[in-house]
Design an enzyme around this catalytic site. Structure first.
Site, PDB file in Angstrom:
ATOM      1  N   GLU A 204       0.823  -1.207   0.000  1.00  0.00           N
ATOM      2  CA  GLU A 204       0.000   0.000   0.000  1.00  0.00           C
ATOM      3  C   GLU A 204       0.863   1.265   0.000  1.00  0.00           C
ATOM      4  O   GLU A 204       0.590   2.228  -0.722  1.00  0.00           O
ATOM      5  CB  GLU A 204      -0.890  -0.050   1.231  1.00  0.00           C
ATOM      6  CG  GLU A 204      -1.395   1.232   1.774  1.00  0.00           C
ATOM      7  CD  GLU A 204      -1.775   1.037   3.246  1.00  0.00           C
ATOM      8  OE1 GLU A 204      -2.892   0.570   3.486  1.00  0.00           O
ATOM      9  OE2 GLU A 204      -0.951   1.349   4.119  1.00  0.00           O
ATOM     10  N   ASP A 256      -5.623  -2.791  -3.250  1.00  0.00           N
ATOM     11  CA  ASP A 256      -5.541  -1.328  -3.355  1.00  0.00           C
ATOM     12  C   ASP A 256      -4.159  -0.887  -3.806  1.00  0.00           C
ATOM     13  O   ASP A 256      -4.017   0.051  -4.588  1.00  0.00           O
ATOM     14  CB  ASP A 256      -5.930  -0.663  -2.044  1.00  0.00           C
ATOM     15  CG  ASP A 256      -5.023  -1.005  -0.872  1.00  0.00           C
ATOM     16  OD1 ASP A 256      -4.452  -2.115  -0.864  1.00  0.00           O
ATOM     17  OD2 ASP A 256      -4.912  -0.176   0.053  1.00  0.00           O
TER      18      ASP A 256
END
Length: 497
Positions: A204, A256
């Site tokens: 991330e 993500d």
């Protein structure tokens, strides 16, 4: 995903996640415990035949307040070398510099803001049939209220309300401060973003860092982070979620991170078009589609990762409809990616509170297997980024549903006294508050919603955000992203709507 500080990741908790197939970037106590309190330069030749109503705000050497019918042949020298030959019928009340049927060499300064309230002081209604041959080499500074379709690397297509007190220099300082504290170099020359456990990195952080480096045209940092990402990809071509400079610690992707990295590669391609980033972006987007985008009946559902032991569970903050629409244009596959964008709102609406707009951290698909149920009705650290993701969809694509979602959340925040009075998490109905005081992870995402509401709200939210506590990996990296967006630096680049 994020482990809140203090970090409480034990060998036992890793074993529990592995046994259940939850090889993501983990769920911290904050995530799972609901009781936790541009400038545009153009060189163009154009032939235009226009019939227009024009509002202009321009620097000119001509002041006219006239109501006239003019048929004239004129030779005008006005802060430029020009031959003007005009045949026009006009009613004008304007402060403008206008050349029709001209050969003009102009050198101006411009900053084009296509979704702005312009400072236009003109009231003109002109019917012009002009043959124009214009040779322009300009840097211009203009505010226009217009509909512009452009493939330029500028902020010309951004929509929304941008806080007047957040200028580019302020936002860049936020970026520079973040980079100086959190970006480190490995012995092999790759670069990583330090996690709360400073010897480790989560995927991330690499995705966020690539977005920031591309937005601020910091190619050295961007390349170092991208090489680090590539060093730790798994068999599916997605980055393992937890690593250090040499080893994989947590296996499997956190979706993500891969979405952010792919979007950053598109941005980088637009800034540095001859470096091969476009091919890298296409390959990564293909891997994302193949391994974490699943059909859930007739809807498209984003799985949180690719190695969950057959499970496909959803994370609210991973939904990135603004990226999906850009991917569709970039990949020439708008049918799939536009559907993914619209379906993401279906799942968000299924898991939110209609009054507050707040959405739960985790989401279940309709028919896909997701055994890790019982997420609870809590808007916590995992869901915290959702308002930012949704506002980006409005900024880039003008999505009506994005504006609706953002405005609902903005009204909730106003009711709580503004972003500086918000909590670190809420029950979905907003009645129960998590930890206090406010931190930038939550407050900044809430501030973003003001940019889809109105100018006053955007100004107030971001003024308040400057006073909010900003300490630690997650708070500081997200704060840099929020202010980058507020300063009009977070753009889809050369990819048209």
């Amino acid at each position: 995903m994020y482990f809140a500080r203090p970090l409480l990741l034990s060998a036992l908790s890793i074993a529990i996640f592995s046994a259940s197939g939850c090889n993501k970037d983990g769920m911290s106590p904050s995530e799972t415990d609901s009781s936790v309190n541009s400038d545009s330069n153009s060189d163009s030749d154009s032939d235009s035949d226009t019939d227009s109503d024009t509002d202009t705000d321009s620097d000119s050497d001509t002041d006219s307040d006239s109501d006239s019918d003019t048929d004239s042949d004129s030779d005008t020298d006005s802060d430029a070398d020009s031959d003007a030959d005009s045949d026009s019928d006009s009613d004008s009340d304007s402060d403008s510099d206008s050349d029709s049927d001209t050969d003009t060499d102009t050198d101006t300064d411009s900053d084009t803001d296509s979704d702005a309230d312009s400072d236009a002081d003109s009231d003109s209604d002109s019917d012009t049939d002009a043959d124009t041959d214009t040779d322009t080499d300009s840097d211009s500074d203009s505010d226009t209220d217009s509909d512009t379709d452009s493939d330029s690397d500028s902020d010309a297509d951004l929509l929304g309300y941008f806080p007047a007190t957040v200028d580019e220099s302020y936002a860049q300082q936020v970026y520079n401060d973040w980079m100086g504290e959190w970006v480190a170099e490995c012995p092999d020359g790759t670069k990583r973003v330090k996690w709360d456990n400073a010897s480790q990195t989560v995927s991330e952080g690499i995705g966020y860092g690539m977005l920031l480096a591309a937005s601020w045209e910091d190619q050295s940092t961007f390349d170092g982070l991208w090489r680090f990402y590539q060093k730790f990809t798994n068999a599916n071509g997605l980055m393992n979620w937890q690593v250090d400079c040499d080893n994989v610690i947590g296996k499997g992707a956190a979706a993500d991170a891969d979405l952010d990295a792919a979007m950053a590669l598109i941005m980088a391609h637009c800034v540095w078009p001859d470096k091969g980033y476009a091919d890298d972006a296409r390959a990564l987007i293909t891997n994302i589609r193949d391994h974490v985008m699943k059909m859930d009946g007739d809807r498209i559902f984003l799985c949180a990762g690719d190695e969950w032991g057959g499970d496909c569970c959803g994370n609210a903050s991973y939904q990135a409809p603004g990226y999906y629409r850009t991917f569709g244009t970039f990949m020439g596959d708008t049918a799939f990616w536009n559907q993914a964008a619209e379906d993401s709102y279906f799942y968000l609406d299924e898991n939110n509170n209609d009054t507050t707009g707040l959405v739960s951290d985790w989401m279940d698909p309709l028919s896909l297997k997701c055994d890790a149920k019982g997420w609870g009705d809590w808007h916590g650290w995992d869901a915290s980024r959702m308002p930012w993701r949704v506002t980006v969809d409005y900024m880039w694509h003008g999505s009506d549903v994005a504006k609706r979602v953002a405005n609902t959340i903005a009204e909730f925040v106003i009711g709580k006294g503004g972003v500086a009075q918000t909590c670190q998490g809420y029950s979905l109905d907003g009645s129960q508050c998590g930890n206090t005081p406010a931190v930038t992870t939550f407050a900044g995402a809430f501030a973003m919603t003001g940019m889809a509401k109105d100018q006053s709200t955007a100004d107030t939210f971001f003024d308040d955000l400057k006073t909010v506590g900003n300490d630690g990996y997650f708070n500081e990296i997200l704060n840099a992203l929020y202010f980058t967006a507020a300063a009009k630096r977070f753009v889809p680049g050369c990819v048209a709507k």
